[in-house]
Design an enzyme around this catalytic site. Structure first.
Site, PDB file in Angstrom:
ATOM      1  N   HIS A  85      49.816  55.537  39.966  1.00  0.00           N
ATOM      2  CA  HIS A  85      48.587  56.119  39.425  1.00  0.00           C
ATOM      3  C   HIS A  85      48.438  57.550  39.944  1.00  0.00           C
ATOM      4  O   HIS A  85      47.762  57.788  40.945  1.00  0.00           O
ATOM      5  CB  HIS A  85      47.375  55.282  39.845  1.00  0.00           C
ATOM      6  CG  HIS A  85      47.442  53.860  39.398  1.00  0.00           C
ATOM      7  ND1 HIS A  85      48.225  52.916  40.024  1.00  0.00           N
ATOM      8  CD2 HIS A  85      46.818  53.205  38.383  1.00  0.00           C
ATOM      9  CE1 HIS A  85      48.086  51.750  39.417  1.00  0.00           C
ATOM     10  NE2 HIS A  85      47.234  51.899  38.412  1.00  0.00           N
ATOM     11  N   HIS A 115      46.196  57.888  34.128  1.00  0.00           N
ATOM     12  CA  HIS A 115      45.606  56.942  35.075  1.00  0.00           C
ATOM     13  C   HIS A 115      46.682  56.087  35.733  1.00  0.00           C
ATOM     14  O   HIS A 115      46.713  55.977  36.963  1.00  0.00           O
ATOM     15  CB  HIS A 115      44.588  56.043  34.362  1.00  0.00           C
ATOM     16  CG  HIS A 115      44.142  54.880  35.192  1.00  0.00           C
ATOM     17  ND1 HIS A 115      43.116  54.973  36.101  1.00  0.00           N
ATOM     18  CD2 HIS A 115      44.597  53.603  35.259  1.00  0.00           C
ATOM     19  CE1 HIS A 115      42.958  53.805  36.689  1.00  0.00           C
ATOM     20  NE2 HIS A 115      43.834  52.953  36.203  1.00  0.00           N
ATOM     21  N   GLU A 133      26.807  36.042  46.066  1.00  0.00           N
ATOM     22  CA  GLU A 133      27.896  35.394  46.811  1.00  0.00           C
ATOM     23  C   GLU A 133      29.139  36.269  46.923  1.00  0.00           C
ATOM     24  O   GLU A 133      29.776  36.319  47.975  1.00  0.00           O
ATOM     25  CB  GLU A 133      28.273  34.055  46.159  1.00  0.00           C
ATOM     26  CG  GLU A 133      27.224  32.973  46.262  1.00  0.00           C
ATOM     27  CD  GLU A 133      26.284  32.967  45.068  1.00  0.00           C
ATOM     28  OE1 GLU A 133      25.531  31.997  44.926  1.00  0.00           O
ATOM     29  OE2 GLU A 133      26.319  33.937  44.282  1.00  0.00           O
ATOM     30  N   HIS A 164      27.057  21.517  39.995  1.00  0.00           N
ATOM     31  CA  HIS A 164      26.929  21.826  41.415  1.00  0.00           C
ATOM     32  C   HIS A 164      27.843  20.971  42.290  1.00  0.00           C
ATOM     33  O   HIS A 164      27.874  21.169  43.507  1.00  0.00           O
ATOM     34  CB  HIS A 164      25.478  21.640  41.872  1.00  0.00           C
ATOM     35  CG  HIS A 164      24.574  22.758  41.486  1.00  0.00           C
ATOM     36  ND1 HIS A 164      24.476  23.220  40.199  1.00  0.00           N
ATOM     37  CD2 HIS A 164      23.729  23.528  42.229  1.00  0.00           C
ATOM     38  CE1 HIS A 164      23.596  24.216  40.151  1.00  0.00           C
ATOM     39  NE2 HIS A 164      23.139  24.426  41.367  1.00  0.00           N
TER      40      HIS A 164
END
Length: 694
Positions: A36, A278, A433, A495
């Site tokens: 890159h 890029h 999280e 869950h």
């Protein structure tokens, strides 16, 4: 370029060094044929300004505790960092740049912590570095609270800045939004994020995917924001960048966001401002053309003038002076704070307090206790004697039992909560999280504290990329994952984790610990902290999988630290069957053993809280726990059985859960899905028959 003497000294040699970094990036990618180049070329003025004009660091002592930290969140542009480490004298040399992305080199495709001197964190998965930097800034504040809380702003030897460079991709990833929201809420004035606003991603102009006003977004997060425009020729303006950084450093009650409008691959005549620049080599003709634009010889590769490297290696002397100046304030602090200095020395040495183990509770056998509750009691006990231990939860503290001190929350002073303390023990990560896990990585990377963070096991999926990176970097972080099975009951299959234990065990270097009871939980916490000392050697992250429901408590057994051990031995002779179980299924195996023994089958129960710890043991010990001569084996775990085939063998059986759960009482689900003593005993009998005929 007009420069005021009071602002920034920028000479022709500085500009030549920046252009040298650009050419080195183009040559390195061209030589290996992939990489890159574009971002490294356009970012060179910003990176050079940071490493040569702004940051307090000593290339000869890259682990100096008083240094500023730098995070390249846009890790694909690793040459942005490598060229500056080379120029400043961190240990990389020209041959290392020539070996970019090749086997055994110090310059891998993305920066790797512990592999290349001067690299503060492993980056590449976009946005992770932003969250790492937020964690480092949090750790710096907590560290200051441990050792020098009364000092005025900017007057402590523990005051330093965290600098990060992020790209468009970093800010599109959701993790950066989570982390940036957290940083604004925490008012982390020691954090400065520079955004490479080049409008280019792999698919072309970022208009393909983004239309928001990113600067306003950061204003909404509570950040101090600035925008730096390029020079008339399109190049980044180091004077404007320097001035923006100085303004940012003066803002101590908010993190700072600096948007730098750049042109990718500047000044390549044809490749600049294109998506091809890029992630692809520019091509020989374009590299040569770029060298002509910058006044370099197009026939030469990796051209570095002697006067340029002599000039940039001046960073070594500046670093020596900066460290010597810092040492004076550090020694003054030590003299004024002998007890805190002794604590600092202990923590910096990777040691735990004397007799810390005696604080860990022992639980009464026979009593039913949820392992999440036992973990909470252990944490609170440890908190009283291990001040560097801190952490919290992703808004589930009451369920995860992760509150180490209910009267002390890591929050800025103007937060309305009565327990708010900038140096508090309990972190409220919020419902974030993914960034929580990456922030924990940043906290561990910063050093001098010990971090844990909790959520439900099923939500470890949100965290997975950051967990993988903690394993890749061998970081001493502890994930507290509760509600670890169908035992959580009525919340249902959304869950109830099924595949998660096996999936997490598949991550190399992550130790998954699923204790059978309260005493195994206490022993596990003790072992985890012991493994985070320098005495133990190379570290590893740990994930604790803990029950919501109560489980029987057994006598503590120190062999639990070996990962697998004989919990109950066969009676009346050598074992004919072995039952292997983890967590809440251990007591089911114990009940099945009673039935098998009553029917005349001597049966051993092996508790296997941590497969990874068990695999560390020598073959002799493993064979003593699981004798090869005993073919009748049953593994019992309320998740998919992927882990257990190697342990039960061809004649063995696995009592597992190969489907999603359901919404009902946890006890009923265990019964309906076959996690009963009767079913385990039946599986053992089937294994005995299979073993007899094979």
């Amino acid at each position: 370029m007009h420069v005021s003497p009071s602002d920034l000294e920028w000479t022709e040699l500085d500009q030549r060094a920046v252009d040298t970094a650009r050419i080195l990036a183009a040559d390195a990618v061209q030589k290996v044929g992939n990489g890159h180049p574009g971002t490294a070329m356009s970012l060179a003025p910003a990176a050079y300004t940071l490493f040569q004009k702004v940051m307090r660091h000593d290339p000869a002592d890259p682990d100096w505790v008083g240094r500023d930290r730098f995070v390249l969140s846009a890790g694909h542009s690793s040459l942005t960092l490598y060229t500056q480490l080379y120029l400043a004298g961190f240990g990389l040399e020209l041959d290392d740049l020539k070996a970019f992305r090749t086997w055994g080199s110090k310059t891998p495709g993305h920066p790797e912590y512990g592999h290349t001197t001067g690299v503060e964190t492993t980056t590449g998965p976009l946005g992770q570095g932003v969250a790492n930097a937020v964690g480092m800034a949090m750790a710096a504040r907590y560290e200051r609270g441990l050792f020098d809380p009364e000092a005025s702003q900017g007057e402590s030897p523990f005051d330093h800045f965290i600098f990060a460079i992020a790209g468009d991709g970093c800010l599109q990833e959701g993790i950066s939004a989570e982390a940036s929201s957290m940083a604004g809420h925490q008012q982390l004035g020691n954090l400065i994020l520079l955004w490479d606003d080049n409008h280019i991603s792999i698919e072309g102009d970022t208009e393909t995917a983004v239309s928001e006003d990113t600067v306003k977004r950061y204003e909404a997060y509570g950040w101090h924001t600035q925008r730096v425009e390029p020079q008339a020729n399109g190049d980044l303006d180091p004077v404007a960048i320097f001035e923006a950084i100085e303004k940012a450093k003066a803002v101590t009650d908010r993190p700072s966001f600096i948007a730098m409008r750049s042109i990718i691959a500047w000044p390549a005549p044809n490749a600049q401002n294109t998506e091809a620049a890029h992630g692809s080599a520019l091509g020989d003709d374009e590299v040569a053309a770029t060298k002509r634009v910058l006044g370099f010889d197009p026939e030469k590769s990796f051209e570095v003038a002697d006067e340029v490297i002599e000039h940039t290696r001046g960073a070594l002397e500046r670093g020596r002076q900066a460290k010597a100046e810092w040492e004076k304030s550090f020694q003054e602090w030590r003299s004024n704070n002998p007890e805190r200095a002794a604590e600092f020395d202990r923590i910096a040495a990777g040691e735990l307090p004397k007799d810390w183990e005696s604080a860990i509770p022992v639980f009464e056998p026979g009593k039913g206790v949820a392992t999440r509750a036992a973990s909470g009691k252990v944490l609170q006990a440890l908190g009283a004697v291990v001040p560097e231990l801190w952490g919290g939860s992703a808004d589930l503290a009451g369920s995860n039992n992760t509150t180490i001190d209910k009267n002390s929350s890591f929050l800025p002073a103007d937060n309305p909560l009565p327990e708010a303390d900038p140096y508090g023990r309990t972190i409220h990560f919020g419902i974030r999280e993914h960034s929580m896990a990456a922030e924990m990585n940043g906290i561990a990377l910063h050093g001098n504290t010990r971090i844990y963070g909790g959520t439900f096991l099923v939500f470890s999926d949100y965290m997975r990329n950051a967990v993988r990176l903690s394993a890749l970097m061998h970081l001493p972080v502890t994930y507290v994952w509760t509600h670890d099975s169908i035992g959580l009951g009525e919340d249902g299959p959304t869950h109830q984790p099924v595949e998660h234990l096996a999936s997490l065990r598949a991550i190399p270097g992550l130790n998954v610990v699923r204790p059978a009871d309260a005493n195994e939980t206490a022993i596990a916490w003790r072992e985890i902290l012991r493994r985070y000392t320098k005495e133990f050697g190379k570290g590893a992250p740990h994930g604790l999988a803990l029950t919501r429901q109560g489980v029987p408590t057994y006598e503590p057994n120190e062999d639990a630290v070996k990962g697998g051990y004989v919990l109950f031995e066969a009676e009346g002779g050598a074992p004919q069957a072995i039952l292997i179980a983890t967590g809440s299924e251990v007591h089911v195996a114990v009940e099945a053993r009673e039935q098998l023994e009553a029917s005349g089958v001597p049966t051993r129960v092996v508790s296997m809280p941590c497969v990874e710890w068990f695999e560390e043991q020598d073959q002799g010990y493993r064979d003593s726990v699981l004798p090869p001569s005993v073919k009748a084996r049953v593994a019992v775990e309320a998740g998919i059985g992927l882990t257990w085939h190697k342990y039960v063998g061809d004649a063995g059986r696995i009592v597992s859960l190969e489907h999603f759960g359901a919404s009902a009482d946890g006890k009923l689900l265990f019964q309906e899905f076959g996690f009963t003593a009767e079913n385990v005993a039946s599986a053992a009998c089937a294994s005995l028959r299979q073993g007899a005929t094979s």
